[in-house]
Design an enzyme around this catalytic site. Sequence first.
Site, mmCIF file in Angstrom:
data_model
loop_
_atom_site.group_PDB
_atom_site.id
_atom_site.type_symbol
_atom_site.label_atom_id
_atom_site.label_comp_id
_atom_site.label_asym_id
_atom_site.label_seq_id
_atom_site.Cartn_x
_atom_site.Cartn_y
_atom_site.Cartn_z
ATOM 1 N N ASN A 178 -8.923 1.836 -6.720
ATOM 2 C CA ASN A 178 -9.824 2.078 -7.859
ATOM 3 C C ASN A 178 -10.328 3.519 -7.960
ATOM 4 O O ASN A 178 -10.643 3.977 -9.041
ATOM 5 C CB ASN A 178 -10.980 1.076 -7.874
ATOM 6 C CG ASN A 178 -11.870 1.184 -6.665
ATOM 7 O OD1 ASN A 178 -11.416 1.538 -5.574
ATOM 8 N ND2 ASN A 178 -13.132 0.892 -6.832
ATOM 9 N N GLU A 273 -16.314 -0.784 3.978
ATOM 10 C CA GLU A 273 -16.955 -0.601 2.668
ATOM 11 C C GLU A 273 -16.346 -1.628 1.739
ATOM 12 O O GLU A 273 -15.199 -1.481 1.309
ATOM 13 C CB GLU A 273 -16.685 0.821 2.148
ATOM 14 C CG GLU A 273 -17.139 1.922 3.083
ATOM 15 C CD GLU A 273 -18.658 2.021 3.176
ATOM 16 O OE1 GLU A 273 -19.354 1.366 2.382
ATOM 17 O OE2 GLU A 273 -19.139 2.732 4.078
ATOM 18 N N CYS A 307 -16.883 -0.319 -6.961
ATOM 19 C CA CYS A 307 -17.620 -1.183 -6.025
ATOM 20 C C CYS A 307 -19.102 -1.227 -6.358
ATOM 21 O O CYS A 307 -19.769 -2.221 -6.135
ATOM 22 C CB CYS A 307 -17.388 -0.713 -4.605
ATOM 23 S SG CYS A 307 -17.874 0.998 -4.334
HETATM 24 P P1 NAD Z 1 -7.905 -5.119 -0.898
HETATM 25 O O1 NAD Z 1 -8.788 -5.585 0.205
HETATM 26 O O2 NAD Z 1 -6.937 -6.087 -1.463
HETATM 27 O O3 NAD Z 1 -7.030 -3.858 -0.428
HETATM 28 C C1 NAD Z 1 -7.624 -2.682 0.076
HETATM 29 C C2 NAD Z 1 -6.636 -1.966 0.976
HETATM 30 O O4 NAD Z 1 -6.377 -2.761 2.127
HETATM 31 C C3 NAD Z 1 -5.265 -1.725 0.336
HETATM 32 O O5 NAD Z 1 -4.790 -0.459 0.744
HETATM 33 C C4 NAD Z 1 -4.411 -2.837 0.936
HETATM 34 O O6 NAD Z 1 -3.028 -2.525 0.956
HETATM 35 C C5 NAD Z 1 -4.982 -2.919 2.331
HETATM 36 N N1 NAD Z 1 -4.772 -4.190 3.033
HETATM 37 C C6 NAD Z 1 -4.512 -5.412 2.508
HETATM 38 N N2 NAD Z 1 -4.415 -6.338 3.503
HETATM 39 C C7 NAD Z 1 -4.641 -5.688 4.665
HETATM 40 C C8 NAD Z 1 -4.707 -6.094 6.041
HETATM 41 N N3 NAD Z 1 -4.525 -7.369 6.406
HETATM 42 N N4 NAD Z 1 -4.966 -5.153 6.979
HETATM 43 C C9 NAD Z 1 -5.195 -3.871 6.639
HETATM 44 N N5 NAD Z 1 -5.135 -3.423 5.347
HETATM 45 C C10 NAD Z 1 -4.861 -4.323 4.368
HETATM 46 O O7 NAD Z 1 -8.880 -4.544 -2.013
HETATM 47 P P2 NAD Z 1 -8.510 -4.097 -3.504
HETATM 48 O O8 NAD Z 1 -8.517 -5.317 -4.352
HETATM 49 O O9 NAD Z 1 -7.333 -3.238 -3.518
HETATM 50 O O10 NAD Z 1 -9.780 -3.168 -3.860
HETATM 51 C C11 NAD Z 1 -10.863 -3.603 -4.562
HETATM 52 C C12 NAD Z 1 -11.997 -3.950 -3.617
HETATM 53 O O11 NAD Z 1 -12.461 -2.763 -2.950
HETATM 54 C C13 NAD Z 1 -13.204 -4.493 -4.353
HETATM 55 O O12 NAD Z 1 -13.699 -5.606 -3.663
HETATM 56 C C14 NAD Z 1 -14.211 -3.342 -4.292
HETATM 57 O O13 NAD Z 1 -15.539 -3.737 -4.380
HETATM 58 C C15 NAD Z 1 -13.875 -2.727 -2.973
HETATM 59 N N6 NAD Z 1 -14.374 -1.333 -2.902
HETATM 60 C C16 NAD Z 1 -15.456 -1.056 -2.110
HETATM 61 C C17 NAD Z 1 -15.975 0.241 -2.052
HETATM 62 C C18 NAD Z 1 -17.195 0.554 -1.220
HETATM 63 O O14 NAD Z 1 -17.478 1.728 -0.993
HETATM 64 N N7 NAD Z 1 -17.937 -0.428 -0.753
HETATM 65 C C19 NAD Z 1 -15.361 1.268 -2.794
HETATM 66 C C20 NAD Z 1 -14.260 0.943 -3.600
HETATM 67 C C21 NAD Z 1 -13.780 -0.360 -3.634
#
Ligand code: NAD
Length: 540
Positions: A178, A273, A307
């Site tokens: 994102n 995060e 987020c």
């Molecule tokens: P996601 O958890 O599906 O994926 C995030 C990352 O993790 C990707 O690079 C993905 O390839 C990787 N991943 C997936 N499975 C994994 C595993 N088993 N082990 C290690 N890595 C793995 O999240 P998304 O849907 O891509 O992103 C959106 C989410 O991110 C939303 O929930 C949003 O709130 C959150 N977000 C949080 C913040 C914050 O600062 N708190 C900032 C931006 C986004």
Amino acid sequence: MATAHESDGALGDLMDPELPASTYVLEPDVVAPLVRRVATSQDAGTHRSTLPFTGAPLAAIPLSSPDDVAAAAGRARAVQRDWSQQSFDERARVVDRLGALVLQRQSEILDLIQMESGKSRRSAFEEVADIAQTCRHYVVRGRRYLADRREPGALSVLTGARVHRRPVGVVGVIAPWNYPLTLALSEAVPALLAGNAVVLKPDPQTTLSALWAAELLAEAGLPDDVLTVVAGGGDVGAALVEHVDHVAFTGSTATGRKVAARAGERLIGATLELGGKNPLYVAADADLEAAVPGVVRACFSNAGQLCMSIERLVLHERIADEFLERFVEAVRGLRLGGELDYTADIGSLVSADQLEKVSRHVDDALAKGARALVGAVHRGDVGPYFYAPTVLDDVPADADCLREETFGPVVAVTRVSGDDEAVRVMNDSEFGLNASIWSGDVARARRLAARVEAGTVAINDGYLQAWGSTAAPMGGMKASGLGRRHGREAVEAVTETQSVVAQRGQRFGLSVDSLYALGGELPSRVLTGALSAMRRLRLP
Ligand code: NAD
């Protein structure tokens, strides 16, 4: 940015109906210099990314295998010691140059971010500004965050302690799609400055932006292999957790739990995060005219795929109707579009999956009795994944969009009769990432903030000041995460303290050993006297 349909950057040119499915929007000469930076032995296949504005194929990204990840981490480990032994000034020079380059070369990365994520240019620019801000902050404050600390020893006069901060070694950064530039670099910058090497795994859809960041760091003078990009999905992320000394993960709560579990087994640190269901309260004394544009931005920036985005609007009943009238009118005026310029207010959702989730949440709420004040429609006329900014009223308590993160341009309204009820509603969530309070009385809003369970609370702003205050820690309470990014905390997460304690006075026979040599009860009596005196003197 050269596209296969070189143009003035207008979406119309990218939407050529004759575009064969096998044709990528980005020209090979744009993609090749970036993908050469992927750590790959070329046998793990490729990922086809998509241009969200049209659904057309964007680029083919070579993937890393688990062995490639292990090799990248090994190379990072091999160069990390040299990097950590450079002076702070040498490392800071690289970060400082990165901050300057990102501003100078912003048009390249703005195009790339928009094309990979589908966001508006203004949202993309927020990432450029954020990285310039992050670099500047750590260049200016990093030395202080990393400085040795003197502390009193066990017996104030006889011992002295110094606390040093040492880099953990190799930091794995796992990022979602994102904020492709911000989330590639915002944790990498403090980690690098502290003397760590970094292996970065972006989301497959936004790998090119991360590679561009790696290219820029190389231009800024970062030695080879100090930051490496591995490409792929969850399997590559999971492989990375196996080889690093700390994992800085940004993503969903579900994946964060898996990463935390494995980091726990490996006894490595993890900064998590995660998601949010962020509330915004408009109090009865808020300046509604000032609030409306701020609340619109808080709910709909990056089409809600943020987020810290506001998904629950808590309105004091005295101002609710008037506020909603103005708010809905402003939302109706938002312009959706996919141009590579500043004309659109809101871009596209990133993918068919995101569109499906957003539509599902809205349909569920409507089926359960909610009313759409505006939006609630897929805007396929603008592009395949566009969704109209949506305000839902009378949302029943069992609607999914009141509990689960939607991560889209949808906000649900709840009316409250006063501040106490507002706090209760705001805290009624498993998440605790960001919250916002609008009030004419900032001191009162601060008192309310102290009762809100959220890692950041923005007063008279939605998220920009809370994220952009880089000196202040940012992160989630409850299911929104563990640990903090930004500020001193980001440096502390990727360093370990080492306390070096020196015993003084040995030459004068004042050591612990010479005390114990007195034998019998005498050492205990002397120590009792010393401890009592230290207590009276309030020595720390
Ligand atoms: P996601 O958890 O599906 O994926 C995030 C990352 O993790 C990707 O690079 C993905 O390839 C990787 N991943 C997936 N499975 C994994 C595993 N088993 N082990 C290690 N890595 C793995 O999240 P998304 O849907 O891509 O992103 C959106 C989410 O991110 C939303 O929930 C949003 O709130 C959150 N977000 C949080 C913040 C914050 O600062 N708190 C900032 C931006 C986004």
